[in-house]
Write a protein that holds these residues in place. Structure first.
Motif, PDB file in Angstrom:
ATOM      1  N   ILE A 159      11.551 -31.457  17.844  1.00  0.00           N
ATOM      2  CA  ILE A 159      12.701 -30.616  17.541  1.00  0.00           C
ATOM      3  C   ILE A 159      13.349 -30.248  18.877  1.00  0.00           C
ATOM      4  O   ILE A 159      12.691 -30.326  19.920  1.00  0.00           O
ATOM      5  N   PRO A 160      14.609 -29.877  18.891  1.00  0.00           N
ATOM      6  CA  PRO A 160      15.248 -29.532  20.172  1.00  0.00           C
ATOM      7  C   PRO A 160      14.493 -28.457  20.948  1.00  0.00           C
ATOM      8  O   PRO A 160      14.464 -28.499  22.190  1.00  0.00           O
ATOM      9  N   THR A 214      16.798 -36.005  17.542  1.00  0.00           N
ATOM     10  CA  THR A 214      15.383 -35.787  17.268  1.00  0.00           C
ATOM     11  C   THR A 214      15.018 -36.044  15.804  1.00  0.00           C
ATOM     12  O   THR A 214      15.790 -35.775  14.892  1.00  0.00           O
ATOM     13  N   ASP A 218      19.796 -32.116  16.689  1.00  0.00           N
ATOM     14  CA  ASP A 218      18.718 -31.955  15.716  1.00  0.00           C
ATOM     15  C   ASP A 218      18.998 -32.898  14.558  1.00  0.00           C
ATOM     16  O   ASP A 218      19.958 -32.709  13.802  1.00  0.00           O
TER      17      ASP A 218
END
Length: 523
Positions: free
Chosen positions: A77-78, A245, A36
């Motif tokens: 986002i993850p 990300t 992240d």
């Protein structure tokens, strides 16, 4: 017909989940899959797989499976990877929604796609919940990933610990994802892409997109767009590379992440290329870890690509594709330093190409020397979509009975088999009977040191005739005026290509994937 210079790859007849995770080794399961970029939190390949299976199980427990559509509305986002692949693992179809969409646009896509379940994030939940209410989705059918009162969260779903369902699908006909695209023209339509389409496109890129397990890939291009979905998310996961990300693009944060995470491979769109080539902030960061940059979504002039290569000190290439082709059809070969940096490269493996003359409909072949005449680019291969959702006529107009996808883009081919995008067919400006390509003028304008960004459209003059009009973003501190812009272009192009009007603006409107929104400029 022009074929890929690469031999056909064998495409596994499996689902996307089995393709990406079926051969995950114990050693790779412990490696970091996603970082992240905002918080620094990491997700291993093993944890990612377990999360995907848990989401699939939670969806199955709610009656979601083959034949259902689930909407995913989220930035990079993850959790996006977990939910996206969880939807596919459940047997349902994922329709990804632009994170910038307003409530009305979300409602339109949810309604058109038939989505009966929606994932969103707290920061975007106001517009998502308004859309959900408008289409009658109950609160328990709207998951707010990072939590919101009255709605399940991703933690809730995974915490249920339900096993992933046993499903039987035909990878070649079962719709895995349904992004929305305007295609060559018109209103956005659901692009039906099968599991085989997505698996094939990853495999087809093996000779050209040389991502390795040692690479760190910065995921700035949105996962909800097919470019980010296939090229970033799926290729990086398959190759066991590390993804970092970014929820939205900010140049300083982008450069900081490259430096702090030692990113090695960048997939970008033209606006980022412009920044890398021209913005003074770039000089403040160490980008020495970057070994390769690939730009897609829109064509870039060779001069600008060369400036990126020189400034960053990395190999640069361009690629080409569209949602209807999963998306990649062309890319610049990593080993071909002899090809122009302005080229989109060559067809990927298992891909056939035609250049069809606009006036005669005849095929244009590879020339013995120089560059061919322009023609519409047609492609055929296992990455071509099943068709548009509920739009049979639009499907027939785009993909003919022999499987040829008409891209709506005008291209040329060089003697070495490399292709160049001239422009989109519908965006050509007709000035006094001559065809003027906006992309050519935009590339030229970007070479001026006082111009930070630019877009060109066809606009009516006092007589109602179409003329080339430039929208220009001045570089900070510059006082460049319209006469200077017009004179600069006039020095470099044929008389009929001259810019006839100039308007200065603060920012060129662009989609999340980097395409210029010309309709916004037309007002």
């Amino acid at each position: 017909m022009i074929q890929s210079p690469y031999p056909d790859e064998t495409i596994p007849d499996v689902s996307v989940f089995d393709f990406l995770f079926g051969d995950l080794s114990d050693a790779d399961a412990d490696r970091v899959a996603i970082v992240d970029g905002t918080t620094g939190a990491t997700t291993s390949f093993g944890d990612l797989r377990r999360g995907i299976e848990a989401v699939a199980g939670a969806l199955a427990a709610r009656g979601i499976g083959p034949g259902d559509v689930v909407a995913l509305h989220s930035p990079n986002i993850p959790a996006f990877a977990t939910v996206f692949h969880g939807i596919l693992r459940s047997g349902a179809t994922a329709t990804t929604v632009n994170a910038l969409s307003n409530a009305e646009e979300i409602e339109t896509q949810v309604r058109d796609s038939g989505a009966g379940f929606l994932f969103t994030v707290r920061a975007l939940s106001e517009q998502a919940l308004a859309a959900a209410s408008a289409v009658g989705l109950a609160s328990e059918r709207v998951v707010v990933l990072d939590g919101r009162a009255g709605h399940p969260s991703l933690t809730d779903l995974i915490g249920e610990g339900r096993p992933a369902p046993t499903i039987e699908i035909d990878p070649s006909t079962h719709v895995a994802v349904m992004p929305y695209s305007s295609g060559t023209t018109g209103y956005p339509k659901g692009v039906r892409l099968s599991h085989r389409n997505l698996v094939a496109n990853v495999v087809q890129t093996y000779p050209l997109l040389d991502v390795e397990s040692t690479d760190v890939v910065l995921a700035v291009l949105p996962f909800f767009h097919i470019y980010g979905m296939t090229v970033l998310l799926d290729i990086a996961l398959k190759k066991r590379a590390r993804l970092v990300t970014m929820p939205r693009f900010d140049l300083a944060h982008f450069l900081e992440l490259i430096q702090s995470h030692a990113c090695t491979y960048l997939f970008i769109a033209p606006p980022i290329a412009v920044a890398l080539a021209k913005h003074p902030l770039v000089a403040d960061y160490d980008l020495g870890s970057v070994r390769a940059i690939l730009s897609g979504a829109a064509p870039i002039d060779a001069g600008l690509m060369g400036a990126v290569a020189e400034r960053v000190g990395a190999r640069v290439r361009q690629g080409y594709g569209m949602s209807e082709a999963s998306p990649v059809t062309h890319a610049g070969p990593p080993e071909r330093d002899d090809l122009s940096l302005g080229s989109i490269g060559v067809p990927v493996a298992n891909t056939e190409v035609r250049l069809v003359a606009l006036e005669t409909g005849e095929d244009i072949g590879v020339p013995v020397e120089g560059i061919s005449a322009p023609g519409e680019l047609w492609v055929r291969g296992p990455q071509v979509m099943l068709g548009y959702l509920g739009r049979e006529e639009a499907t027939r107009e785009t993909v003919d009975e022999d499987g040829w996808l008409r891209t709506g883009d005008i291209a040329t081919v060089g003697a070495r088999g490399e292709f160049y995008i001239v422009d989109r067919l519908k965006e050509l400006i007709k000035y006094k009977g001559y065809q003027v390509a906006p992309a050519e003028l935009e590339a030229l304008l970007l070479t001026h040191p006082d111009i930070a960004d630019a877009a060109v459209i066809g606009a009516p003059d006092d007589d109602g005739q179409e003329i080339p009009k430039a929208f220009v973003v001045r570089r900070e501190g510059s006082g460049i005026d319209a006469d200077t812009v017009i004179g600069f272009v006039g020095e470099h192009v044929a008389p009929y290509k001259k810019v006839r009007a100039v308007e200065f603006i603060d920012v060129v409107p662009k989609s999340a994937s980097g395409k210029i929104l010309r309709k916004d400029l037309r007002g």
